[in-house]
Design an enzyme around this catalytic site. Structure first.
Site, short mmCIF file in Angstrom:
data_model
loop_
_atom_site.label_atom_id
_atom_site.label_comp_id
_atom_site.label_asym_id
_atom_site.label_seq_id
_atom_site.Cartn_x
_atom_site.Cartn_y
_atom_site.Cartn_z
N CYS A 45 0.84 -1.21 0.00
CA CYS A 45 0.00 0.00 0.00
C CYS A 45 0.87 1.26 0.00
O CYS A 45 0.54 2.26 -0.65
CB CYS A 45 -0.92 0.01 1.22
SG CYS A 45 -1.99 -1.43 1.31
C1 BEZ Z 1 0.60 -4.62 1.82
O1 BEZ Z 1 0.14 -3.53 1.53
O2 BEZ Z 1 1.79 -4.86 1.74
C2 BEZ Z 1 -0.30 -5.74 2.26
C3 BEZ Z 1 -1.48 -5.45 2.91
C4 BEZ Z 1 -2.30 -6.49 3.33
C5 BEZ Z 1 -1.91 -7.80 3.08
C6 BEZ Z 1 -0.74 -8.08 2.40
C7 BEZ Z 1 0.08 -7.04 1.98
#
Ligand code: BEZ
Length: 213
Positions: A45
């Site tokens: 994210c």
């Molecule tokens: C991420 O943004 O890295 C992420 C968020 C939730 C689950 C897996 C990865």
């Protein structure tokens, strides 16, 4: 609620890092991308919002406003924006909705309980200036989205709204486009496509991009 292409994008009021957003009023006559992410302070994210911030000028050129969303609270968003700016070498200047009560997530079907009951999935909706839904994509949490593809779709939608053409597989700005099969009349073809066209099959005709600069 299931949201489908062609539906009117649901209106809402929700708090954001740029104050309360009244969605339709905020979009005005712009295009919009509304996109959800699973959670603040997560790696994928962080890169997605950083990359979106880097595309600020590209979105502005296309008259697009970006709005992000998760069910985290405002304080979390504000702290995380500092991390995004620092690590991604950018400035996040678009609003992030704090959808703690899940009002927007439910309207836009951003929670897929069989994937996660506690976070939003990675969805993105393109909305046109008439507030119609033009694209919906949903990616798994472990896969960051390709925001260059989002720009490409916006380019295709803006082009095909203005000309009776469609864009073929993997089309990029400046490539040839295809003529809609509904246009059959020779004089209409010549009037609409003065740069000429190539007939590969009666239903498969290509022409230079009409508004190519
Ligand atoms: C991420 O943004 O890295 C992420 C968020 C939730 C689950 C897996 C990865």
């Amino acid at each position: 609620m299931t949201l489908r292409l062609g539906d009117t994008a649901p209106d809402f009021t929700q708090e954001s890092t740029k104050g309360n957003i009244h969605f339709h009023e905020y979009l005005g006559n712009h295009w919009g991308i509304l996109f959800s992410h699973p959670a603040d302070y997560t790696p994928v994210c962080t890169t997605e919002l950083g990359y979106t911030a880097k595309l600020t000028d590209e979105f502005a050129k296309r008259n697009v406003k970006a709005i992000a969303l998760s069910i985290d609270n405002l304080a979390s968003h504000e702290g995380w924006i500092n991390d995004i700016n620092e690590t991604q070498k950018t400035i996040v200047d678009f609003p992030i909705l704090a959808d703690q009560d899940r009002k927007v997530s439910e309207l836009y079907d951003f929670i897929h309980p069989n994937a996660s009951e506690t976070t939003t999935v990675r969805s993105l909706v393109i909305i046109d200036p008439n507030k119609k839904v033009r694209l919906i994509i949903t990616y798994p949490a472990s896969t960051g989205r390709n925001f260059n593809e989002v720009l490409r779709v916006i380019d295709s939608l803006q082009l095909t709204d203005n000309y009776k053409v469609a864009t073929p597989a993997n089309w990029q700005q400046g490539d040839d486009v295809v003529i809609l099969p509904s246009i059959k009349d020779e004089s209409e073809l010549q009037a609409k496509f003065p740069q000429g066209y190539t007939v590969i099959k009666p239903y498969l005709r290509t022409t230079p991009q009409p508004d190519k600069k």
